[in-house]
Structures are given as structure tokens and as C-alpha cells.
Design an enzyme around this catalytic site. Structure first.
Site, PDB file in Angstrom:
ATOM      1  N   GLY A   1      39.698  61.977 -32.079  1.00 24.02           N
ATOM      2  CA  GLY A   1      39.583  63.429 -31.883  1.00 24.02           C
ATOM      3  C   GLY A   1      38.513  63.851 -30.893  1.00 24.02           C
ATOM      4  O   GLY A   1      38.264  65.040 -30.731  1.00 24.02           O
TER       5      GLY A   1
ATOM      6  N   HIS B   1      49.766  58.152 -25.576  1.00 25.99           N
ATOM      7  CA  HIS B   1      50.090  57.911 -24.153  1.00 25.99           C
ATOM      8  C   HIS B   1      49.034  57.059 -23.448  1.00 25.99           C
ATOM      9  O   HIS B   1      49.265  56.556 -22.369  1.00 25.99           O
ATOM     10  CB  HIS B   1      50.369  59.233 -23.415  1.00 25.99           C
ATOM     11  CG  HIS B   1      49.146  60.049 -23.101  1.00 25.99           C
ATOM     12  ND1 HIS B   1      49.190  61.146 -22.264  1.00 25.99           N
ATOM     13  CD2 HIS B   1      47.860  59.943 -23.498  1.00 25.99           C
ATOM     14  CE1 HIS B   1      47.979  61.668 -22.165  1.00 25.99           C
ATOM     15  NE2 HIS B   1      47.158  60.961 -22.904  1.00 25.99           N
TER      16      HIS B   1
HETATM   17  C1  LIG Z   1      42.508  61.289 -24.183  1.00 27.73           C
HETATM   18  S1  LIG Z   1      41.257  61.352 -25.378  1.00 27.73           S
HETATM   19  C2  LIG Z   1      42.010  62.415 -26.491  1.00 27.73           C
HETATM   20  C3  LIG Z   1      40.973  63.107 -27.294  1.00 27.73           C
HETATM   21  C4  LIG Z   1      41.486  64.184 -28.191  1.00 27.73           C
HETATM   22  N1  LIG Z   1      42.437  63.724 -29.189  1.00 27.73           N
HETATM   23  C5  LIG Z   1      42.104  65.346 -27.383  1.00 27.73           C
HETATM   24  O1  LIG Z   1      43.263  65.674 -27.556  1.00 27.73           O
HETATM   25  O2  LIG Z   1      41.382  65.997 -26.612  1.00 27.73           O
HETATM   26  C6  LIG Z   1      41.366  59.792 -26.199  1.00 27.73           C
HETATM   27  C7  LIG Z   1      40.299  59.575 -27.270  1.00 27.73           C
HETATM   28  O3  LIG Z   1      40.558  58.311 -27.902  1.00 27.73           O
HETATM   29  C8  LIG Z   1      39.297  57.773 -28.226  1.00 27.73           C
HETATM   30  N2  LIG Z   1      39.416  56.337 -28.472  1.00 27.73           N
HETATM   31  C9  LIG Z   1      39.649  55.366 -27.582  1.00 27.73           C
HETATM   32  N3  LIG Z   1      39.661  54.181 -28.210  1.00 27.73           N
HETATM   33  C10 LIG Z   1      39.449  54.425 -29.535  1.00 27.73           C
HETATM   34  C11 LIG Z   1      39.374  53.603 -30.713  1.00 27.73           C
HETATM   35  N4  LIG Z   1      39.545  52.287 -30.629  1.00 27.73           N
HETATM   36  N5  LIG Z   1      39.160  54.177 -31.922  1.00 27.73           N
HETATM   37  C12 LIG Z   1      38.999  55.534 -32.005  1.00 27.73           C
HETATM   38  N6  LIG Z   1      39.057  56.363 -30.930  1.00 27.73           N
HETATM   39  C13 LIG Z   1      39.292  55.813 -29.716  1.00 27.73           C
HETATM   40  C14 LIG Z   1      38.472  58.096 -26.964  1.00 27.73           C
HETATM   41  O4  LIG Z   1      37.072  57.964 -27.211  1.00 27.73           O
HETATM   42  C15 LIG Z   1      38.895  59.517 -26.686  1.00 27.73           C
HETATM   43  O5  LIG Z   1      38.056  60.457 -27.355  1.00 27.73           O
END
Ligand SMILES: C[S@@+](CC[C@H](N)C(=O)[O-])C[C@H]1O[C@@H](n2cnc3c(N)ncnc32)[C@H](O)[C@@H]1O
Length: 457
Positions: free
Chosen positions: A267, A340
């Protein structure tokens, strides 16, 4: 399988059919607006809440989408093919220009200048930018109907450029650049975020053909073996790279997130959850992300949003979504712009962990843009929301230009992360393999984020 006929009998008949779609759509907009007693907004005046009300009148948005699709198809039918390719091959200049205009606070300067606009010398002064170069940037945008050049080197805002206006004075922004986007409509924030991400995305995309054709990388499904890794000469995934101090500004931690018991998985800083929490006082939110992100989020919440926090109803939780999900009583697992980002084998792990923690009533809500084939496709049926209206021929069945952003994002995901924007069938396949059942789809006629809803199978 239905196939689309790519070559109707006569080109002129197709051009006439396209222009008829445009004409009919305009007549339909006129009829809808006249019975609602509303005006279609002028392209030359700044955007307001009232100016956009016309689009909400039933039927207007759909008619606008048909016009966009038909108009672009018409352009591509009549334009010299060489010119079409050249126009697209040089399109990288546009987001760069938008980023410059936003960083130089042009929309704000033009609002302050008033209806006659300002000479580029005046616009450029506050940002100490070379006016002759800024003029070229603004002219490219004006040629794309963003700003208007009303006299040589004199520009005014129009409806599109005014979206980038934060509503703050240039003086206030220059005095406190780090708070430029706080308490704004966030459009300028998005422009600057996209421009920042575009730096890595566009640079990565420049290496896409090398990545796809080199036998060493061609079949990669790994996060650290992408066009991005070639472009930035690094062997770490983009998320870790973004976390490095020197790359901090490339990622917009101010982006939005959610969490009732709604678990906002990945999130980010929880902005979507905060917004939802304010509108839905009966819900509780858990915003989960990687530890470093939850720390940044806690700092951001304390510094910038003390009054906005619905106390006690939104909590941050460090959690790696490749490990077992700790929340066992979630009503919703929300994954916004997560799926995605990942190749299939990683999505399967994420979804399996959520399924293992789901109750029979838990719903999986995946918010991503969906892509369709550029031809007709009738393979999936009987799922609420799955059928989309078929646009009139000879429009592309996927709504063509009106849906372009999804396809551009898809290549960005491919370049940077080996990720992808998926079709509904691909989303269903991920759910089928992880114990979820696709129960509902909410999708727009063309581009916008869609919601794909799953329930335990
Ligand atoms: C494109 S962002 C989307 C954030 C949010 N859900 C939004 O809609 O604005 C992807 C998120 O996935 C998180 N992320 C990446 N790898 C992760 C993991 N292994 N566990 C938890 N979160 C993760 C990133 O830190 C980032 O905040």
C-alpha cells in the site's frame, strides 16, 4: 474465435464511416447536454469542477470516447505512413516537455499573469531557465493543445494546462518546493512523478530491443534481469534501486494507498487508505509494505498529515508479500498497481499467500489497468462486468487511441520489471491457479484503472 476484418472494402467508405461516428457522437453529446441544461467545456478556459460536470451527464463520456478513438483512427488512415512512424518515434519529447513545464511552475505563473498570459521571458525568470529553450518546450506542448501561444512567445493556460496548476503562488512554491504538492489536486504531482519514473522507464525502454533479442536475457522472468538493469548497469531490482539514497527523488512516496479490515497490500505510504478511511468511517485499514516504506510512511504521516489521520483506524504494518500474510480476518485484500509490477510466477506467490489467509468471505480486489486484444475476443463470458460494449465498425475493438495509455504502461512494466498489464483472461488464469475465483470485473470503455474482484474458489 471471431476475427476482425482488417481491410474493409473501400478506404473512402471507411473514412466516411469514421467521420460519421464522430458526427453522430457530437449530435448525441449535444442532445444529452441540452436536456441536462449543461455546456460542453471550452478548451480555452481553465478547468473547474463545474467545467467537468458536462462529462458526468449520462452518455457524454461514452460519446467522447468514441470520438477520440475514431479521430485517431482517421488521422492514422490519412496521414503519410512515414510521418506516422516519425511522429511516434519522436514522442519521448512530450513527457519530457511536460516535466519541464511542471518543474518550472508554468501553469502557476500563467494563472498569476491573468487572461492575457505572459511572455516566456517573464515565465522563465522565476526558475532561472533559458527563455528561448523554455519557449521551444512550451511550443511543443501548445502544438499538442497544452497551453496556447497567443502571440509570438506569449503563452496562456488552457483547460489541459490548467490541470497542472497547484493553485499556489510561484513565490510560495519557490520558498518551499518540498511542499509544492501538499493539499493540491495532485495532478502536478502525478506529472512530476511520471516524469521522474519516466527517467528510469524511458531509459529502460531504450534498451528494450537489446533485452528482448539478446539470448542471455530474452526469456528472463526475473526482476533483476530486465531492460532497466541493462540501462542502469545494476543487478538489483528496481524497488531496491529506488530505495538507494541517491535515487530517492525518482520515486513518489507521496503516491496513494489503502488499507478495513481492508488490507492494502503493497500500500505504499497509505494515501489511498487514508482517503478511503476518511470517506468510510466504518472501515479499518492495514497498510502493508516493505519495512523501509512503512518507516517512510510513518514519518510522512507524522510530519505532513497530522490532521488527516483518522486516528486508530489506519495502521502501518511492515510485511513482505512473498511471506505468509499475517492478517487472517481481512474483508478485502486490496492490490492496487501491484500485480502489473510482477512476472506471473511472482504474482502466483503473492496470491497464494493471500488465499491462505482468506476467510470464505474475503474478497480480493486487484486494481490495475486491463488490456484487450486489438481484435474481437469473445472467449470469456458469464462473469459480471466482463462484457464490454463493442464499438461501431470500423473502430478498433479495443477503442484504439482512447485506450493507448494501458498499452504504453504495459511496455513500461516490461522494460523496468518484466511485469505486464494483463488481459482479463490472464488475470483469471492467475486466480485459477491460486485458489481464487474471478467473480466480477469493473472496467471502463477505454483506459482507466479497472477492478478485478476475486473470491475464494
Ligand atoms: C506501484 S507501487 C503501488 C503502491 C500502492 N498500492 C498504490 O496503488 O499507490 C508498488 C508497491 O509495492 C511495494 N512492494 C514491492 N515489493 C514488495 C514486497 N515484497 N512486499 C510488500 N510490498 C512490496 C513497493 O514498495 C510499492 O510501495
Amino acid at each position: 474465435m471471431i476475427t476482425s476484418d482488417p481491410s474493409p472494402s473501400s478506404t473512402l467508405a471507411e473514412l466516411k464511416a469514421l467521420s460519421k461516428i464522430i458526427q453522430d457522437s457530437i449530435i448525441s453529446i449535444e442532445a444529452s447536454l441540452s436536456s441536462a441544461n449543461k455546456e460542453f467545456p471550452s478548451p480555452y478556459t481553465p478547468i473547474t469542477r463545474e467545467s467537468e460536470a458536462a462529462r458526468m451527464v449520462p452518455g457524454v463520456d461514452k460519446a467522447c470516447t468514441l470520438i477520440i478513438t475514431a479521430a485517431y483512427q482517421l488521422i492514422q488512415s490519412v496521414q503519410s505512413p512515414m510521418l506516422s512512424i516519425m511522429a511516434i518515434a519522436t514522442q519521448h519529447a512530450l513527457p519530457a516537455a511536460l516535466g519541464v513545464a511542471s518543474a518550472a511552475n508554468v501553469a502557476e505563473a500563467l494563472r498569476e499573469a491573468g487572461p492575457n498570459g505572459a511572455h516566456v521571458n517573464e515565465i522563465a525568470r522565476a526558475s532561472n531557465i533559458d527563455p528561448s529553450k523554455l519557449a521551444r518546450v512550451l511550443r511543443l506542448l501548445a502544438t499538442n493543445h497544452i497551453f496556447v501561444e497567443v502571440a509570438p512567445d506569449v503563452f496562456v493556460n488552457n483547460r489541459i494546462s490548467s490541470c497542472m496548476d497547484t493553485g499556489k503562488s510561484v513565490k510560495a512554491i519557490l520558498e518551499s518546493p518540498e511542499t509544492k504538492h501538499i493539499a493540491t489536486n495532485c495532478v502536478a504531482a502525478s506529472v512530476e512523478h511520471w516524469q521522474a519514473t519516466h527517467n528510469s522507464a524511458a531509459t529502460s525502454a531504450a534498451h528494450l530491443s537489446e533485452f528482448l533479442l539478446d539470448p542471455k536475457t530474452a526469456m528472463s522472468q526475473e526482476l533483476n534481469n530486465t531492460a532497466f538493469n541493462i540501462a542502469f548497469n545494476t543487478d538489483i531490482p528496481v524497488w531496491e534501486w529506488l530505495e538507494k539514497k541517491e535515487n530517492e527523488r525518482r520515486f513518489d512516496w507521496d503516491g496513494l494507498k489503502q488499507g478495513a479490515v481492508i488490507v492494502d497490500v503493497g500500500g505504499g505510504v497509505g494515501a489511498q487508505s487514508l482517503a478511503l478511511a476518511q470517506n468510510c468511517p466504518h472501515l479499518r485499514f492495514v497498510v502493508q509494505d516493505r519495512e523501509q516504506v512503512t518507516k517512510d510512511a510513518a514519518g510522512f504521516w507524522n510530519d505532513k498529515l497530522p490532521d488527516a489521520l483518522p486516528s486508530g483506524r489506519v495502521e502501518l504494518q511492515a510485511h513482505d508479500f512473498f511471506t505468509p500474510q499475517p492478517v487472517k480476518n481481512a474483508s478485502v485484500f486490496l492490490l492496487r498497481s501491484i500485480i502489473h509490477d510482477w512476472p506471473d510466477k511472482y504474482c502466483l506467490q503473492i496470491l497464494r499467500h493471500l488465499r491462505a489467509a482468506a476467510t470464505p468471505d474475503t474478497r480480493l480486489v486487484i486494481v490495475d489497468s486491463l488490456v484487450s486484444y486489438a481484435c474481437e475476443d469473445s472467449d470469456l463470458k458469464h462473469i459480471p462486468g466482463i462484457e464490454r460494449p463493442v464499438p461501431p465498425k470500423p473502430l478498433l475493438p479495443n477503442m484504439g487511441y482512447a485506450a493507448l495509455t494501458s498499452y504504453q504502461l504495459d511496455i513500461q512494466m516490461l522494460s523496468v520489471l518484466n511485469g505486464k498489464e494483463r488481459t482479463i483472461a490472464q488475470m483469471k488464469e492467475l486466480m485459477d491457479q491460486t485458489g481464487w475465483k474471478l467473480v466480477q470485473v469493473h472496467q471502463a470503455l477505454a483506459f482507466s484503472t479497472s477492478k478485478v474482484i476475486g473470491a475464494p474458489a
